[in-house]
Write an enzyme that holds these catalytic residues in place. Sequence first.
Site, short mmCIF file in Angstrom:
data_model
loop_
_atom_site.label_atom_id
_atom_site.label_comp_id
_atom_site.label_asym_id
_atom_site.label_seq_id
_atom_site.Cartn_x
_atom_site.Cartn_y
_atom_site.Cartn_z
N LYS A 93 0.80 -1.19 -0.06
CA LYS A 93 -0.24 -0.08 0.18
C LYS A 93 0.73 1.41 -0.08
O LYS A 93 1.97 1.26 0.55
CB LYS A 93 -0.90 -0.11 1.23
CG LYS A 93 -1.94 -1.20 1.44
CD LYS A 93 -2.62 -1.28 2.72
CE LYS A 93 -2.94 -2.61 3.19
NZ LYS A 93 -1.97 -3.44 3.78
N HIS B 110 -3.33 3.55 0.73
CA HIS B 110 -3.64 3.05 2.29
C HIS B 110 -4.74 3.84 2.82
O HIS B 110 -5.78 3.05 3.59
CB HIS B 110 -2.35 3.16 3.11
CG HIS B 110 -2.10 2.31 4.14
ND1 HIS B 110 -1.04 1.70 4.53
CD2 HIS B 110 -3.14 1.44 4.84
CE1 HIS B 110 -1.25 1.01 5.82
NE2 HIS B 110 -2.39 0.88 5.59
#
Length: 276
Positions: free
Chosen positions: A74, A107
Amino acid sequence: MTEQIPLNDGATIPQLGLGVWQVDKGITAQVVGWGIEAGYRLIDTAEGYQNEEGVGRAIRGAGVPRGELFITSKLRNGAHQRDAALKAFDDTMEKLGIEQIDLFLIHWPVPSRDKYVEAWKALVELRQAGRIKSIGVSNFNQDHLERIIAETGVTPVVNQIELHPHFQQRGIRDFHARHDIRIESWSPLGSGRLLSDPTLSGIARKHGKSTAQTIIRWHLQEGLIVIPKSIRQDRIAANFDVFDFELDAQDLETIRGMDSPDGRTGPNPATASFLF
């Protein structure tokens, strides 16, 4: 063996994977190695976890062909601008030691900085360059999803969100289903808080399983992708041993009744503004 879930770009993802959030970088390679040995093929890490190098070592030492593994990482919150995102991705790939990643996510949206659309465009660019197979997001609310889809025409394959019996996110599941966005559950055991829940423990005893196994089984039967985490070899193996039983209709109804709007244990994506 875990089921392969189809994604909206034609790829597939293992439904049950191993998460490495808060796994110390010094033991990550060993923990992931235990996971691969137990049967996990989906490994979920992130730049912000600071343990991508350990995941990379485990991949190289696993004795399992790279094509059988599904690796997710991420983009960190402080790298949403295009050039920063491209550099951060290069850093991830160097640490993992792989040529192409299976799934890369934003993220958190960090809406206060208003850069998540730019970050999404960077992921689209990287996918078009062949460096990422599939792209998705994490912790995106419906308004964040609607915006990136409207501004780019590209729909994420996955949204990884906090989801567990005390916080079932029913309100946004229909939106995800309509747009063919798969939901991936993080904190699937409620950050461990659900392991002592008497209702879930009672269902577990009925099936001769642990409470953790029962909760993981619930995620699977709900059609969710799930990534439990442990640093103990026995629990890593036990969390994968969930394919020899099924929760019945009464179990599912009981767990549905445990949902709470106040069940969130992590940050709220609408206000989370931390950078890492």
